[in-house]
Write an enzyme that holds these catalytic residues in place. Structure first.
Site, PDB file in Angstrom:
ATOM      1  N   HIS A  11       0.856  -1.188   0.000  1.00  0.00           N
ATOM      2  CA  HIS A  11       0.000   0.000   0.000  1.00  0.00           C
ATOM      3  C   HIS A  11       0.886   1.230   0.000  1.00  0.00           C
ATOM      4  O   HIS A  11       1.952   1.248   0.610  1.00  0.00           O
ATOM      5  CB  HIS A  11      -0.898   0.015   1.251  1.00  0.00           C
ATOM      6  CG  HIS A  11      -2.062   0.924   1.121  1.00  0.00           C
ATOM      7  ND1 HIS A  11      -1.972   2.272   1.359  1.00  0.00           N
ATOM      8  CD2 HIS A  11      -3.332   0.688   0.727  1.00  0.00           C
ATOM      9  CE1 HIS A  11      -3.159   2.821   1.137  1.00  0.00           C
ATOM     10  NE2 HIS A  11      -3.996   1.890   0.755  1.00  0.00           N
ATOM     11  N   ASP A  59      -7.863  -5.508   0.001  1.00  0.00           N
ATOM     12  CA  ASP A  59      -8.312  -6.311  -1.140  1.00  0.00           C
ATOM     13  C   ASP A  59      -7.973  -7.787  -0.995  1.00  0.00           C
ATOM     14  O   ASP A  59      -8.498  -8.622  -1.727  1.00  0.00           O
ATOM     15  CB  ASP A  59      -7.677  -5.762  -2.424  1.00  0.00           C
ATOM     16  CG  ASP A  59      -8.131  -4.346  -2.660  1.00  0.00           C
ATOM     17  OD1 ASP A  59      -7.293  -3.427  -2.611  1.00  0.00           O
ATOM     18  OD2 ASP A  59      -9.348  -4.148  -2.813  1.00  0.00           O
TER      19      ASP A  59
HETATM   20  C1  SDX Z   1      -6.166   0.193  -2.891  1.00  0.00           C
HETATM   21  O1  SDX Z   1      -4.383   4.684  -2.009  1.00  0.00           O
HETATM   22  C2  SDX Z   1      -5.348   4.048  -1.376  1.00  0.00           C
HETATM   23  O2  SDX Z   1      -5.757   4.406  -0.300  1.00  0.00           O
HETATM   24  C3  SDX Z   1      -5.910   2.866  -2.126  1.00  0.00           C
HETATM   25  C4  SDX Z   1      -6.943   2.030  -1.391  1.00  0.00           C
HETATM   26  C5  SDX Z   1      -8.188   2.799  -1.124  1.00  0.00           C
HETATM   27  O3  SDX Z   1      -8.916   2.423  -0.195  1.00  0.00           O
HETATM   28  O4  SDX Z   1      -8.489   3.744  -1.917  1.00  0.00           O
HETATM   29  O5  SDX Z   1      -6.387   1.567  -0.167  1.00  0.00           O
HETATM   30  C6  SDX Z   1      -7.334   0.815  -2.215  1.00  0.00           C
HETATM   31  O6  SDX Z   1      -5.883   0.546  -4.007  1.00  0.00           O
HETATM   32  C7  SDX Z   1      -5.310  -0.790  -2.125  1.00  0.00           C
HETATM   33  C8  SDX Z   1      -4.070  -1.265  -2.947  1.00  0.00           C
HETATM   34  C9  SDX Z   1      -4.523  -2.371  -3.894  1.00  0.00           C
HETATM   35  N1  SDX Z   1      -3.445  -2.711  -4.858  1.00  0.00           N
HETATM   36  C10 SDX Z   1      -2.841  -3.905  -4.835  1.00  0.00           C
HETATM   37  O7  SDX Z   1      -3.007  -4.755  -3.955  1.00  0.00           O
HETATM   38  C11 SDX Z   1      -1.934  -4.140  -6.040  1.00  0.00           C
HETATM   39  C12 SDX Z   1      -0.579  -4.699  -5.550  1.00  0.00           C
HETATM   40  N2  SDX Z   1       0.085  -3.632  -4.801  1.00  0.00           N
HETATM   41  C13 SDX Z   1       1.041  -2.823  -5.583  1.00  0.00           C
HETATM   42  O8  SDX Z   1       0.728  -2.590  -6.908  1.00  0.00           O
HETATM   43  C14 SDX Z   1       1.559  -1.648  -4.773  1.00  0.00           C
HETATM   44  O9  SDX Z   1       1.863  -2.098  -3.521  1.00  0.00           O
HETATM   45  C15 SDX Z   1       0.685  -0.409  -4.645  1.00  0.00           C
HETATM   46  C16 SDX Z   1       0.245   0.095  -5.961  1.00  0.00           C
HETATM   47  C17 SDX Z   1      -0.496  -0.702  -3.790  1.00  0.00           C
HETATM   48  C18 SDX Z   1       1.532   0.675  -3.942  1.00  0.00           C
HETATM   49  O10 SDX Z   1       2.528   1.013  -4.817  1.00  0.00           O
HETATM   50  P1  SDX Z   1       3.658   2.126  -4.408  1.00  0.00           P
HETATM   51  O11 SDX Z   1       3.356   2.795  -3.151  1.00  0.00           O
HETATM   52  O12 SDX Z   1       3.896   2.981  -5.610  1.00  0.00           O
HETATM   53  O13 SDX Z   1       4.871   1.229  -4.093  1.00  0.00           O
HETATM   54  P2  SDX Z   1       5.823   0.619  -5.185  1.00  0.00           P
HETATM   55  O14 SDX Z   1       4.988   0.066  -6.306  1.00  0.00           O
HETATM   56  O15 SDX Z   1       6.865   1.623  -5.507  1.00  0.00           O
HETATM   57  O16 SDX Z   1       6.445  -0.608  -4.392  1.00  0.00           O
HETATM   58  C19 SDX Z   1       7.471  -0.382  -3.445  1.00  0.00           C
HETATM   59  C20 SDX Z   1       8.349  -1.627  -3.570  1.00  0.00           C
HETATM   60  C21 SDX Z   1       8.775  -1.882  -5.004  1.00  0.00           C
HETATM   61  O17 SDX Z   1      10.047  -2.497  -4.961  1.00  0.00           O
HETATM   62  P3  SDX Z   1      11.372  -1.561  -5.225  1.00  0.00           P
HETATM   63  O18 SDX Z   1      11.106  -0.806  -6.537  1.00  0.00           O
HETATM   64  O19 SDX Z   1      11.442  -0.634  -4.039  1.00  0.00           O
HETATM   65  O20 SDX Z   1      12.507  -2.549  -5.323  1.00  0.00           O
HETATM   66  O21 SDX Z   1       7.627  -2.792  -3.170  1.00  0.00           O
HETATM   67  C22 SDX Z   1       7.452  -3.669  -4.287  1.00  0.00           C
HETATM   68  C23 SDX Z   1       7.788  -2.885  -5.536  1.00  0.00           C
HETATM   69  O22 SDX Z   1       8.367  -3.711  -6.519  1.00  0.00           O
HETATM   70  N3  SDX Z   1       6.075  -4.088  -4.282  1.00  0.00           N
HETATM   71  C24 SDX Z   1       5.637  -5.342  -4.451  1.00  0.00           C
HETATM   72  C25 SDX Z   1       4.238  -5.267  -4.297  1.00  0.00           C
HETATM   73  N4  SDX Z   1       3.888  -4.002  -4.057  1.00  0.00           N
HETATM   74  C26 SDX Z   1       5.003  -3.266  -4.062  1.00  0.00           C
HETATM   75  N5  SDX Z   1       6.289  -6.500  -4.706  1.00  0.00           N
HETATM   76  C27 SDX Z   1       5.508  -7.585  -4.815  1.00  0.00           C
HETATM   77  N6  SDX Z   1       4.153  -7.624  -4.693  1.00  0.00           N
HETATM   78  C28 SDX Z   1       3.499  -6.465  -4.409  1.00  0.00           C
HETATM   79  N7  SDX Z   1       2.195  -6.478  -4.238  1.00  0.00           N
END
Ligand code: SDX
Length: 431
Positions: A307, A365
């Site tokens: 998140h 989720d």
């Molecule tokens: C919702 O914003 C809100 O409040 C949203 C929400 C709401 O109520 O409105 O809470 C609802 O959207 C919840 C989130 C649902 N999404 C997912 O579950 C999809 C999977 N999660 C990712 O796509 C990600 O974690 C996000 C999009 C939720 C957050 O992305 P960020 O903050 O931009 O973080 P990032 O993508 O830069 O990740 C940070 C690191 C990365 O590694 P590095 O580049 O630092 O090496 O963590 C890794 C990412 O590769 N990473 C994951 C991961 N999520 C992040 N690795 C594996 N699996 C994952 N799920």
């Protein structure tokens, strides 16, 4: 905003003072609204990880402490003791309703749940196999074509009517999108049922027999709506605010929010999380997928984990997990293979160094997909349900923005790294 202080910044030998504003709780902000005028430079923050876009009194999140407050009330207390319509009133008007206010609000919502009969014909333009979210985007946007008398954003009465209409009609439209998708006739709302029971009735009853809503499942649906109602300046809420800042009508703004929510990184994650659990299929396959999630060269991510704000457990996920077990117990679903995979995946992820270091915890989720599937919804309806719940949050945030005297059209700038000025080359002079 309360309290202020100053930050000093030295740029190119020029000393700048930037006002620091403190809120009631949470991080302070540094006012950079004059930064470009004073420095000729823009600040740079793609993804807005360090940018506060507005001053809001609606929802507060503390990502490190796993805190979520709606108008100051902890989500845990609201989910345990309150209900969704009371939460709608709280988000829209800022206070918990009195008995009389709750009764009046409930009556007004109930008597707005029907939609213009002409809208039923609107649905027939879609293919039956259209994704229900595509139908939601179209139908909610079309509301401005059917309720033109509540689109003047400068008229407080019209804003109130549009708000009530959207909270009341979104479940009806969502249920119609589902019925249309499965080829069953639309079911009218029933005024004797409460909000969530009414929604389940519109989704799962058929004209051929009576349908009694299971009160345990209706309570679970109501709690799921409460958990998803609002969440600060997330991507879809920011979309609604930006659309609203141009003066677009409220129905169009909410339709823009639905479109943004559909993305798998946002509201589409519940559908993606369940599809991921189905793809993993069994506990034995989990290590392979965990390895893929860690592989920088593999685009696979564990859907339902991570998140932008919660770097500790998503408080909603804990409540969602409890609700999930209640629903499965009520339905007598004991050894759900998806739940088995989910529980083992969660156990591994919470003990794996990679996920701990990157603070990737299950988000809301992760468990909502299993619960919604158990309630009888197909995965294609999961984000639709999220949109039904979030409609009140979008409206509350839109209303706050419209009523903010400092509100102006949102218009970010950019860092330009494209071609500098160059002259046109006529075709005759090109190779
Ligand atoms: C919702 O914003 C809100 O409040 C949203 C929400 C709401 O109520 O409105 O809470 C609802 O959207 C919840 C989130 C649902 N999404 C997912 O579950 C999809 C999977 N999660 C990712 O796509 C990600 O974690 C996000 C999009 C939720 C957050 O992305 P960020 O903050 O931009 O973080 P990032 O993508 O830069 O990740 C940070 C690191 C990365 O590694 P590095 O580049 O630092 O090496 O963590 C890794 C990412 O590769 N990473 C994951 C991961 N999520 C992040 N690795 C594996 N699996 C994952 N799920």
């Amino acid at each position: 905003m309360s309290g202020s202080d100053k930050a000093k910044l030295s740029i190119g030998g020029k000393e700048l003072e930037l006002a620091i504003q403190k809120g009631s709780i949470g991080p302070a902000v540094m006012d950079i609204s004059k930064f470009y005028a004073d420095t000729g430079m823009f600040t740079y923050d793609p993804g807005f990880t360090s940018t506060a876009s507005c001053d809001s009194k609606i929802t507060y999140i503390d990502g490190n402490e796993g805190v979520l407050l709606y108008r100051g009330y902890p989500i845990e207390q609201l989910a345990e003791q309150g209900d969704f319509l009371e939460t709608c009133y709280l988000l829209l008007y800022g206070e918990l309703p009195t008995h009389a206010q709750k009764a009046d609000f409930t009556h007004r919502i109930t008597y707005h749940t029907m939609i213009h009969e002409q809208m039923s014909k609107f649905f027939t333009g879609f293919r039956r196999d259209a994704h229900p979210m595509a139908v939601m985007c179209g139908a909610l946007g079309a509301l401005s074509a059917f309720y033109h008398d509540s689109t003047d954003i400068n008229d407080p009465h019209q804003r109130m009517v549009a708000s009530l209409r959207m909270v009341a009609k979104t479940p009806t439209i969502a249920a119609m999108a589902y019925k249309y998708h499965i080829g069953q006739p639309f079911v009218f709302p029933r005024n004797e049922l409460d909000y969530s029971a009414n929604f389940l009735h519109m989704c799962f009853s058929v004209p051929c027999e009576d349908y009694k809503v299971n009160p345990v499942l209706a309570r679970a649906m109501d709690r799921i709506f409460m958990l998803h109602a609002d969440h600060e300046q997330n991507a879809s809420t920011s979309t609604v605010r930006l659309a609203g800042s141009s003066g677009a009508n409220p129905f169009a703004c909410i339709a823009a929010g639905v479109a943004c929510l559909w993305g798998p990184a946002h509201g589409g994650a519940n559908e993606a999380a369940l599809n991921m659990l189905s793809e993993i299929g069994s506990v034995e396959n989990i290590p392979e997928y965990v390895a893929r999630a860690k592989d920088k060269d593999d685009p696979f991510r564990l859907m339902g984990f991570g998140h932008r704000v919660y770097k500790n457990y998503d408080p909603r996920a804990k409540i969602m997990q409890k609700t999930c077990h209640e629903v499965l117990a009520e339905l007598g679903i004991k050894d759900d293979p998806l739940l088995e995979v989910a529980m083992e995946l969660e156990r591994i992820a919470l003990s794996d160094e990679y996920f701990i270091q990157k603070k990737l915890y299950p988000n809301i989720d992760f468990y909502s997909g299993i619960t919604l599937k158990a309630l009888g919804f197909p995965t294609t309806m999961f984000t639709v349900l999220f949109a039904v719940a979030r409609t009140v949050g979008w409206i509350a945030q839109w209303k706050e923005m419209i009523e903010d005297p400092d509100q102006r059209i949102g218009r970010p700038r950019q860092l330009y790294s494209g071609a500098p000025r160059r002259d046109y080359v006529p075709m005759s002079k090109r190779k």
